[in-house]
Structures are given as C-alpha cells and as structure tokens.
Design a protein around this motif. Structure first.
Motif, PDB file in Angstrom:
ATOM      1  N   GLU A  17      57.596  19.486  28.000  1.00 52.25           N
ATOM      2  CA  GLU A  17      57.833  19.504  29.443  1.00 52.25           C
ATOM      3  C   GLU A  17      58.485  18.214  29.928  1.00 52.25           C
ATOM      4  OE1 GLU A  17      55.423  20.743  33.489  1.00 52.25           O
ATOM      5  OE2 GLU A  17      54.281  20.189  31.717  1.00 52.25           O
ATOM      6  N   LYS A  46      62.739  17.345  26.891  1.00 51.60           N
ATOM      7  CA  LYS A  46      62.843  18.522  27.765  1.00 51.60           C
ATOM      8  C   LYS A  46      64.285  18.985  27.656  1.00 51.60           C
ATOM      9  CE  LYS A  46      62.170  20.259  32.445  1.00 51.60           C
ATOM     10  NZ  LYS A  46      63.176  21.279  32.256  1.00 51.60           N
ATOM     11  N   LEU A  81      57.611  26.441  26.030  1.00 48.34           N
ATOM     12  CA  LEU A  81      58.001  27.398  27.071  1.00 48.34           C
ATOM     13  C   LEU A  81      58.351  26.702  28.381  1.00 48.34           C
ATOM     14  CD1 LEU A  81      55.424  30.245  26.345  1.00 48.34           C
ATOM     15  CD2 LEU A  81      57.900  30.281  25.902  1.00 48.34           C
ATOM     16  N   LYS A  82      57.616  25.639  28.710  1.00 50.26           N
ATOM     17  CA  LYS A  82      57.944  24.868  29.919  1.00 50.26           C
ATOM     18  C   LYS A  82      59.304  24.192  29.769  1.00 50.26           C
ATOM     19  CE  LYS A  82      53.203  23.960  31.467  1.00 50.26           C
ATOM     20  NZ  LYS A  82      52.158  22.920  31.615  1.00 50.26           N
ATOM     21  N   TYR A 118      62.049  26.784  30.212  1.00 50.14           N
ATOM     22  CA  TYR A 118      61.850  27.650  31.391  1.00 50.14           C
ATOM     23  C   TYR A 118      63.156  28.104  32.017  1.00 50.14           C
ATOM     24  CZ  TYR A 118      60.295  29.282  35.947  1.00 50.14           C
ATOM     25  OH  TYR A 118      60.080  30.031  37.058  1.00 50.14           O
ATOM     26  N   SER A 119      64.053  27.163  32.327  1.00 51.04           N
ATOM     27  CA  SER A 119      65.302  27.558  33.001  1.00 51.04           C
ATOM     28  C   SER A 119      66.199  28.347  32.059  1.00 51.04           C
ATOM     29  CB  SER A 119      66.037  26.338  33.543  1.00 51.04           C
ATOM     30  OG  SER A 119      66.385  25.463  32.491  1.00 51.04           O
TER      31      SER A 119
END
Length: 198
Positions: free
Chosen positions: A126, A167, A191-192, A195-196
């Motif tokens: 993240e 990230k 997954l974070k 995300y986009s």
C-alpha cells in the motif's frame, strides 16, 4: 535421468558448487533450467502444480490476443515457465522482492531468450517502504518467506533480509489480463497496491 543425476550431486554435496544450464523438454517445448549453486533444482520436480498449467491453458484458449500476465510473488519462476511454454509471446510482469530469486530469474530469462518479460525487484504494498523479509528455511529462495511480521512462528525465522516495497504507480504502462498472487500473507497489501489497476 537428469533429475536423478542432480539429486545425486545434491546428496554428495557437489551441487552447491555448480552453475550449469540443463536442457529440459516439457510439452514438446525445449527450455533450459539454470541450476545455480543448487538453486533451480525445484524445476525438475515432476507434475508440480499441474493445476496451474491447466488453468492457464483454459484461460489462454479463451483469449485471442497476447496475454498480459502479472505474477506477484515470482520466487524462481515456476509460473513464468508454465506461461511461456503455453504462450511464448505472452507479456509477463513479475514482482519479486527476494534478491536471490531475482538473480535466478534474470538467468532463467536469459538462457531461454524469453521476450516480453519484466522482472521488477520489489514487493507490492500500500505504501513504498523498506520491509523485512523473513525466511523460514535454510535456503535463500525460500518460497514460504513473508514480509508480514507474525505470519508464521517468529521462533522459526532462519534469516531476515531487507527488501523494497512499492505501491504500483497509477500510470504503470501495462494493464494485466490476469494477476496471480502468491505472497505468503501479504495479499491484502498487494490488492491495495493494485487497486486502481484492478
């Protein structure tokens, strides 16, 4: 036959001194497997993760274009080999923070002249940071290694190394058709990070 010879070399303690490239035929496709100081012998285990080959085959059969495949947690390239044997022109992006595994992956890609392969030497998370990668076995390519602090019994840690966590930038130049995640407890962080993209 080669598997027997490599196992004999390992038993005699010779394998850790060798750096060789061994030919292997799988599904009528010739590949070369680097065995670097004993690392890579895992590729000679027969019928390992055959379900992955089956799933990739079904997925590839349903797509007309070149597949863009994100492999998060590459280790020494088991999935990379399966993908390239099924669709040699696929686009592969692998994320692997373990420097020993990254070195091995560069050799695996080089000896097979794999095209459209990017190995990105980071863990996905993240936030960009340094993290401790805990290894739980006496091998630098430990597939059970984790950056999650208490994912496994802390008493069983054999070695710790620092790795980079990144990230994934929103403007990353490749969009995946499929994402495989095998990160020993850090799936939510991955997954974070994606995300986009997802």
């Amino acid at each position: 036959m080669m598997t027997i010879i490599l196992r004999l070399f390992r038993k005699l303690g010779i394998l850790k001194y060798l750096s060789i490239s061994v030919p292997r035929n799988t599904n009528k496709i010739k590949i070369r497997i680097p065995v670097l100081a004993g690392q890579g012998i895992e590729h000679f285990v027969e019928k390992k993760e055959t379900w992955m080959t089956d799933i990739l085959g079904v997925f590839l059969a349903s797509h007309q274009k070149k597949l863009v495949f994100f492999d998060v947690g590459v280790n020494i390239g088991q999935t990379l080999l399966k993908l390239k044997m099924l669709q040699p022109d696929s686009i592969y992006v692998g994320f692997e923070p373990n420097p020993t595994c990254v070195h091995y992956l560069y050799q695996l890609t080089r000896v097979n002249s794999f095209g459209d392969v990017d190995i990105i030497p980071v863990a996905l998370g993240e936030a960009s940071q340094l993290a401790k990668l805990n290894l739980y076995h006496d091998t630098d390519i430990d597939s059970t290694a984790s950056i999650i602090k208490e994912f496994r019994d802390q008493k069983k840690i054999k070695k710790t190394t620092y790795v980079s966590v990144l990230k994934l930038p929103d403007d990353f130049n490749k969009v995946p058709d499929i994402i495989k995640i095998d990160v020993e407890g850090a799936e939510l962080e991955v997954l974070k990070s994606l995300y986009s993209t997802i």
